[in-house]
Enzyme design. Structure first.
Site, PDB file in Angstrom:
ATOM      1  N   GLU A 156       0.804  -1.233   0.000  1.00 29.05           N
ATOM      2  CA  GLU A 156       0.000   0.000   0.000  1.00 29.05           C
ATOM      3  C   GLU A 156       0.836   1.282   0.000  1.00 29.05           C
ATOM      4  O   GLU A 156       0.339   2.348   0.371  1.00 29.05           O
ATOM      5  CB  GLU A 156      -0.991   0.015   1.171  1.00 29.05           C
ATOM      6  CG  GLU A 156      -1.924  -1.183   1.188  1.00 29.05           C
ATOM      7  CD  GLU A 156      -3.037  -1.067   2.227  1.00 29.05           C
ATOM      8  OE1 GLU A 156      -3.745  -0.043   2.222  1.00 29.05           O
ATOM      9  OE2 GLU A 156      -3.189  -2.011   3.024  1.00 29.05           O
ATOM     10  N   TYR A 240     -11.446   1.983  21.613  1.00 26.77           N
ATOM     11  CA  TYR A 240     -11.065   1.154  22.760  1.00 26.77           C
ATOM     12  C   TYR A 240     -12.292   0.325  23.139  1.00 26.77           C
ATOM     13  O   TYR A 240     -13.322   0.902  23.466  1.00 26.77           O
ATOM     14  CB  TYR A 240     -10.625   2.001  23.949  1.00 26.77           C
ATOM     15  CG  TYR A 240      -9.930   1.158  24.995  1.00 26.77           C
ATOM     16  CD1 TYR A 240      -8.576   0.867  24.892  1.00 26.77           C
ATOM     17  CD2 TYR A 240     -10.630   0.629  26.073  1.00 26.77           C
ATOM     18  CE1 TYR A 240      -7.938   0.074  25.836  1.00 26.77           C
ATOM     19  CE2 TYR A 240      -9.998  -0.163  27.013  1.00 26.77           C
ATOM     20  CZ  TYR A 240      -8.661  -0.438  26.899  1.00 26.77           C
ATOM     21  OH  TYR A 240      -8.026  -1.223  27.823  1.00 26.77           O
ATOM     22  N   TYR A 245      -4.104  -4.173  18.012  1.00 21.10           N
ATOM     23  CA  TYR A 245      -3.367  -3.501  19.071  1.00 21.10           C
ATOM     24  C   TYR A 245      -2.054  -2.919  18.563  1.00 21.10           C
ATOM     25  O   TYR A 245      -0.961  -3.319  18.962  1.00 21.10           O
ATOM     26  CB  TYR A 245      -3.166  -4.455  20.244  1.00 21.10           C
ATOM     27  CG  TYR A 245      -4.469  -4.794  20.921  1.00 21.10           C
ATOM     28  CD1 TYR A 245      -5.071  -3.898  21.800  1.00 21.10           C
ATOM     29  CD2 TYR A 245      -5.127  -5.994  20.652  1.00 21.10           C
ATOM     30  CE1 TYR A 245      -6.280  -4.186  22.399  1.00 21.10           C
ATOM     31  CE2 TYR A 245      -6.342  -6.295  21.246  1.00 21.10           C
ATOM     32  CZ  TYR A 245      -6.913  -5.387  22.123  1.00 21.10           C
ATOM     33  OH  TYR A 245      -8.113  -5.673  22.715  1.00 21.10           O
ATOM     34  N   HIS A 248      -3.544   3.545  16.295  1.00 20.54           N
ATOM     35  CA  HIS A 248      -3.992   4.180  15.061  1.00 20.54           C
ATOM     36  C   HIS A 248      -5.171   5.094  15.371  1.00 20.54           C
ATOM     37  O   HIS A 248      -5.891   4.910  16.352  1.00 20.54           O
ATOM     38  CB  HIS A 248      -4.381   3.132  14.010  1.00 20.54           C
ATOM     39  CG  HIS A 248      -5.422   2.155  14.477  1.00 20.54           C
ATOM     40  ND1 HIS A 248      -5.145   1.129  15.362  1.00 20.54           N
ATOM     41  CD2 HIS A 248      -6.741   2.039  14.186  1.00 20.54           C
ATOM     42  CE1 HIS A 248      -6.233   0.420  15.589  1.00 20.54           C
ATOM     43  NE2 HIS A 248      -7.222   0.959  14.900  1.00 20.54           N
TER      44      HIS A 248
END
Length: 317
Positions: A156, A240, A245, A248
């Site tokens: 990407e 959250y 994990y 971001h």
């Protein structure tokens, strides 16, 4: 396997096992199946997840929308109101659906994308230390290898919109795979930190303020320059529990409301996180984000569900 699924012929080999979820709000179906050409006797097929979502109609297509209708069928009429079904002509420029594939899909993927019963849990700092932190630490690096591939430019790289190379406080911004890359009203980008030491918002410290402010500033600049979305046009938030994990930030058009991930509890506005860190102390003790009790929805397929549901009995109002 996933790299081979690039054309219609390969997709048509998909064998449906069961429906994992249907989401009327996003006009999507999530299916579990396999792409094995033939199941060998006595062997289990390689499971794959196929998520098919209808792409949104764009305001930019308004003048071409009715002329592009290939057919309509009358449903009903009542006074001034009429209902029709319509079919659009096939277009190489405007796809009708977006398809996401996970192959091979692990049991964790299957649980994540399955329809779930939600409960609301309170995660105290003590429950975080005893239950959640060990759960996060147990995830092998392979679970976020796809993130590492993005950060190292292996995948990407052509999609990256902004990059700060600092290993401790740097990040990059690129379109999220949920976005169709066309419809500005559903614009969805993500900023991914380079540091693997920030697993969730619980790990954020005052020293990360520069990075968080930079993400807010550069996201606004990029979106303004490329898509003309001005001040106040973006919603930046952190999940959250997050879906993976590695820290971001989600960057979404403020008018887009098509995701459960933006609901209260799971989504924490970046501005609020910055404000909390700004008033945090400078000492070596527990930080605000470490010391808060966080309340959020947890699905019954989540790896934390059983332990966190049972732990709620320990809490007293």
């Amino acid at each position: 396997m996933a790299n081979l699924l690039k054309d219609l012929e390969s997709l048509r080999k998909f064998k449906l096992h069961r429906i994992l979820n249907e989401d009327p709000s996003t006009h999507a179906l999530t299916l579990l199946g396999s792409f094995d050409a033939e199941d060998k006797e006595g062997s289990e097929p390689t499971l794959s997840i196929l998520r098919i979502e209808k792409t949104p109609l764009s305001a930019g297509d308004a003048d071409r929308l009715v002329p592009s209708l290939a057919n309509v069928r009358f449903i009903e009429n009542n006074d001034i109101y009429t209902w029709l079904f319509g079919w659009l002509e096939a277009s190489s420029e405007k796809p009708d659906v977006k398809i996401n594939i996970i192959s091979p899909a692990t049991d964790i993927h299957i649980r994540k994308y399955s329809a779930q019963r939600l409960i609301v849990v309170n995660e105290t700092p003590e429950l975080y230390e005893r239950i959640v932190k060990p759960y996060i630490a147990a995830f092998p690096p392979s679970r976020t290898r796809w993130v590492t591939d993005i950060l190292t430019g292996k995948t990407e790289a052509e999609k990256v919109l902004f990059k700060d190379d600092c290993p401790d406080y740097g990040y990059l911004i690129l379109p999220d795979m949920k976005w169709d890359l066309t419809t500005v009203s559903s614009l969805y980008l993500v900023a991914i930190a380079f540091s693997s030491n920030i697993r969730s918002l619980r790990d954020l410290r005052k020293r990360h303020l520069g990075m968080l402010r930079s993400i807010k500033r550069e996201a606004a600049r990029v979106v303004k320059e490329r898509w003309g979305v001005g001040r106040g046009g973006l919603r930046l938030f952190v999940h959250y529990q997050p879906s993976y994990y590695h820290f971001h930030v989600h960057i979404v058009n403020a008018n887009y409301a098509g995701s459960m991930g933006m609901t209260v509890g799971q989504a924490h506005l970046l501005d609020d996180i910055i404000s909390l860190l700004e008033v945090d102390g400078e000492g070596d003790g527990r930080t605000i984000l470490e010391g808060m009790t966080l309340t959020y929805g947890l699905g019954d397929q989540h790896g934390l569900f059983t332990a966190m549901e049972g732990a709620q009995d320990e809490l007293r109002e």
